[in-house]
Design an enzyme around this catalytic site. Structure first.
Site, PDB file in Angstrom:
ATOM      1  N   TYR A 100       0.819  -1.219   0.000  1.00 23.78           N
ATOM      2  CA  TYR A 100       0.000   0.000   0.000  1.00 23.78           C
ATOM      3  C   TYR A 100       0.854   1.271   0.000  1.00 23.78           C
ATOM      4  O   TYR A 100       0.402   2.324   0.472  1.00 23.78           O
ATOM      5  CB  TYR A 100      -0.965  -0.012   1.186  1.00 23.78           C
ATOM      6  CG  TYR A 100      -2.197  -0.877   0.964  1.00 23.78           C
ATOM      7  CD1 TYR A 100      -3.010  -0.700  -0.168  1.00 23.78           C
ATOM      8  CD2 TYR A 100      -2.571  -1.853   1.880  1.00 23.78           C
ATOM      9  CE1 TYR A 100      -4.142  -1.479  -0.379  1.00 23.78           C
ATOM     10  CE2 TYR A 100      -3.724  -2.635   1.682  1.00 23.78           C
ATOM     11  CZ  TYR A 100      -4.494  -2.434   0.544  1.00 23.78           C
ATOM     12  OH  TYR A 100      -5.627  -3.191   0.336  1.00 23.78           O
ATOM     13  N   PHE A 151      -6.706   7.491   5.633  1.00 23.51           N
ATOM     14  CA  PHE A 151      -7.130   6.124   5.933  1.00 23.51           C
ATOM     15  C   PHE A 151      -5.972   5.125   5.983  1.00 23.51           C
ATOM     16  O   PHE A 151      -6.176   3.941   6.225  1.00 23.51           O
ATOM     17  CB  PHE A 151      -8.182   5.662   4.918  1.00 23.51           C
ATOM     18  CG  PHE A 151      -7.711   5.661   3.476  1.00 23.51           C
ATOM     19  CD1 PHE A 151      -7.006   4.588   2.942  1.00 23.51           C
ATOM     20  CD2 PHE A 151      -7.986   6.745   2.647  1.00 23.51           C
ATOM     21  CE1 PHE A 151      -6.590   4.579   1.609  1.00 23.51           C
ATOM     22  CE2 PHE A 151      -7.558   6.756   1.314  1.00 23.51           C
ATOM     23  CZ  PHE A 151      -6.850   5.665   0.804  1.00 23.51           C
ATOM     24  N   ARG A 171     -11.173  -6.076 -12.059  1.00 20.88           N
ATOM     25  CA  ARG A 171     -11.644  -4.883 -11.333  1.00 20.88           C
ATOM     26  C   ARG A 171     -13.128  -4.613 -11.620  1.00 20.88           C
ATOM     27  O   ARG A 171     -13.860  -4.149 -10.751  1.00 20.88           O
ATOM     28  CB  ARG A 171     -10.767  -3.661 -11.653  1.00 20.88           C
ATOM     29  CG  ARG A 171      -9.421  -3.751 -10.903  1.00 20.88           C
ATOM     30  CD  ARG A 171      -8.527  -2.559 -11.149  1.00 20.88           C
ATOM     31  NE  ARG A 171      -9.018  -1.328 -10.578  1.00 20.88           N
ATOM     32  CZ  ARG A 171      -8.715  -0.866  -9.362  1.00 20.88           C
ATOM     33  NH1 ARG A 171      -7.936  -1.566  -8.563  1.00 20.88           N
ATOM     34  NH2 ARG A 171      -9.174   0.297  -8.962  1.00 20.88           N
ATOM     35  N   THR A 179     -14.491   0.952  -5.605  1.00 22.72           N
ATOM     36  CA  THR A 179     -13.827   0.874  -4.295  1.00 22.72           C
ATOM     37  C   THR A 179     -14.826   0.967  -3.142  1.00 22.72           C
ATOM     38  O   THR A 179     -14.736   0.210  -2.176  1.00 22.72           O
ATOM     39  CB  THR A 179     -12.788   2.016  -4.179  1.00 22.72           C
ATOM     40  OG1 THR A 179     -11.909   1.943  -5.308  1.00 22.72           O
ATOM     41  CG2 THR A 179     -11.997   1.918  -2.891  1.00 22.72           C
ATOM     42  N   GLU A 182       3.216  -6.075  -7.565  1.00 26.35           N
ATOM     43  CA  GLU A 182       2.502  -6.625  -6.401  1.00 26.35           C
ATOM     44  C   GLU A 182       2.678  -8.140  -6.313  1.00 26.35           C
ATOM     45  O   GLU A 182       2.801  -8.690  -5.217  1.00 26.35           O
ATOM     46  CB  GLU A 182       1.018  -6.254  -6.469  1.00 26.35           C
ATOM     47  CG  GLU A 182       0.784  -4.766  -6.223  1.00 26.35           C
ATOM     48  CD  GLU A 182      -0.676  -4.341  -6.311  1.00 26.35           C
ATOM     49  OE1 GLU A 182      -0.959  -3.169  -6.046  1.00 26.35           O
ATOM     50  OE2 GLU A 182      -1.525  -5.177  -6.676  1.00 26.35           O
TER      51      GLU A 182
HETATM   52  P1  IDP Z   1      -8.993  -0.057  -4.853  1.00 30.12           P
HETATM   53  O1  IDP Z   1      -8.853  -1.115  -3.777  1.00 30.12           O
HETATM   54  O2  IDP Z   1     -10.366  -0.079  -5.464  1.00 30.12           O
HETATM   55  O3  IDP Z   1      -7.887  -0.096  -5.870  1.00 30.12           O
HETATM   56  P2  IDP Z   1      -7.666   2.276  -3.698  1.00 30.12           P
HETATM   57  O4  IDP Z   1      -8.035   3.690  -3.993  1.00 30.12           O
HETATM   58  O5  IDP Z   1      -6.382   1.758  -4.282  1.00 30.12           O
HETATM   59  O6  IDP Z   1      -8.922   1.369  -4.105  1.00 30.12           O
HETATM   60  O7  IDP Z   1      -7.599   2.132  -2.117  1.00 30.12           O
HETATM   61  C1  IDP Z   1      -7.029   0.992  -1.520  1.00 30.12           C
HETATM   62  C2  IDP Z   1      -7.911   0.544  -0.390  1.00 30.12           C
HETATM   63  O8  IDP Z   1      -7.894   1.529   0.639  1.00 30.12           O
HETATM   64  C3  IDP Z   1      -9.386   0.374  -0.731  1.00 30.12           C
HETATM   65  O9  IDP Z   1      -9.698  -0.869  -1.308  1.00 30.12           O
HETATM   66  C4  IDP Z   1     -10.050   0.554   0.615  1.00 30.12           C
HETATM   67  O10 IDP Z   1      -9.988  -0.660   1.363  1.00 30.12           O
HETATM   68  C5  IDP Z   1      -9.138   1.567   1.281  1.00 30.12           C
HETATM   69  N1  IDP Z   1      -9.690   2.929   1.146  1.00 30.12           N
HETATM   70  C6  IDP Z   1      -9.645   3.714   0.060  1.00 30.12           C
HETATM   71  N2  IDP Z   1     -10.239   4.902   0.286  1.00 30.12           N
HETATM   72  C7  IDP Z   1     -10.659   4.846   1.577  1.00 30.12           C
HETATM   73  C8  IDP Z   1     -11.356   5.768   2.418  1.00 30.12           C
HETATM   74  O11 IDP Z   1     -11.716   6.874   2.029  1.00 30.12           O
HETATM   75  N3  IDP Z   1     -11.601   5.337   3.693  1.00 30.12           N
HETATM   76  C9  IDP Z   1     -11.238   4.126   4.172  1.00 30.12           C
HETATM   77  N4  IDP Z   1     -10.583   3.224   3.395  1.00 30.12           N
HETATM   78  C10 IDP Z   1     -10.306   3.581   2.124  1.00 30.12           C
HETATM   79 MG    MG Z   2      -5.852   0.263  -5.594  1.00 35.26          MG
END
Ligand code: IDP
Ligand code: MG
Length: 152
Positions: free
Chosen positions: A51, A59, A87, A93, A128
């Protein structure tokens, strides 16, 4: 179009809720090929590497705490356009915005417990996979039903 590999994780909420089979089923039924799979309780080091793009976001700490809170099912999935297709099957998300019929749209409620991870580009997928898998854990095998899924 070349074959892509992507890293898919069933996150600790999916494992704890007994949804690993349901999630694998949805990906596998589309014709995506699983070429690596293992249950792993991630260390903080793996989580931070995975991450890294989210360091500094509000977050981030919660996300690292969550992903290291229990075992995850890590998979390497292979197909042409594997990134876009996986996806799409995962959904947006935020489960509140994910379309019905997607994993997050059908099984999730909140962004912090959205069940699955999938790499967002072929380049990031390769990176990854290197974080989570040894090369020897990825099996290159011919999926004999492919002519029934992919027009040659
Ligand atoms: P993705 O998993 O759809 O690729 P990303 O933007 O890469 O989304 O974010 C990684 C992970 O971080 C998300 O799957 C979610 O678990 C967490 N996440 C993203 N945005 C937020 C938020 O605003 N609040 C809490 N957790 C978040
Ligand atoms: Mg992501």
């Amino acid at each position: 179009m070349s074959v892509e590999q992507t890293l898919i994780l069933v996150k600790p909420d999916g494992v704890q809720r007994g949804l690993t089979g349901e999630i694998i089923n949805r990906l596998e039924k589309r014709g995506l090929q699983i070429v690596g799979a293992k249950l792993i309780h991630p260390t903080r080091a793996i989580a931070e590497e995975h991450y890294q793009e989210h360091v500094g976001k509000p977050f981030y700490e919660g996300l690292i705490e969550f992903i290291t809170s229990g075992p995850v099912l890590a998979m390497v999935i292979q197909a042409e356009r594997a990134i876009a297709i996986s996806r799409q099957t995962m959904g947006s998300t935020d489960p509140a915005e994910a379309a019905p019929g997607t994993i997050r749209g059908d099984l999730g409620l909140t962004v912090g417990r959205n069940l699955v991870h999938g790499s967002d580009s072929a380049k990031r997928g390769a990176e990854e996979i290197r974080i989570w898998f040894d090369e020897s854990e990825i099996i290159n095998f011919e999926q004999t039903m492919q002519p029934w899924i992919i027009e040659s």
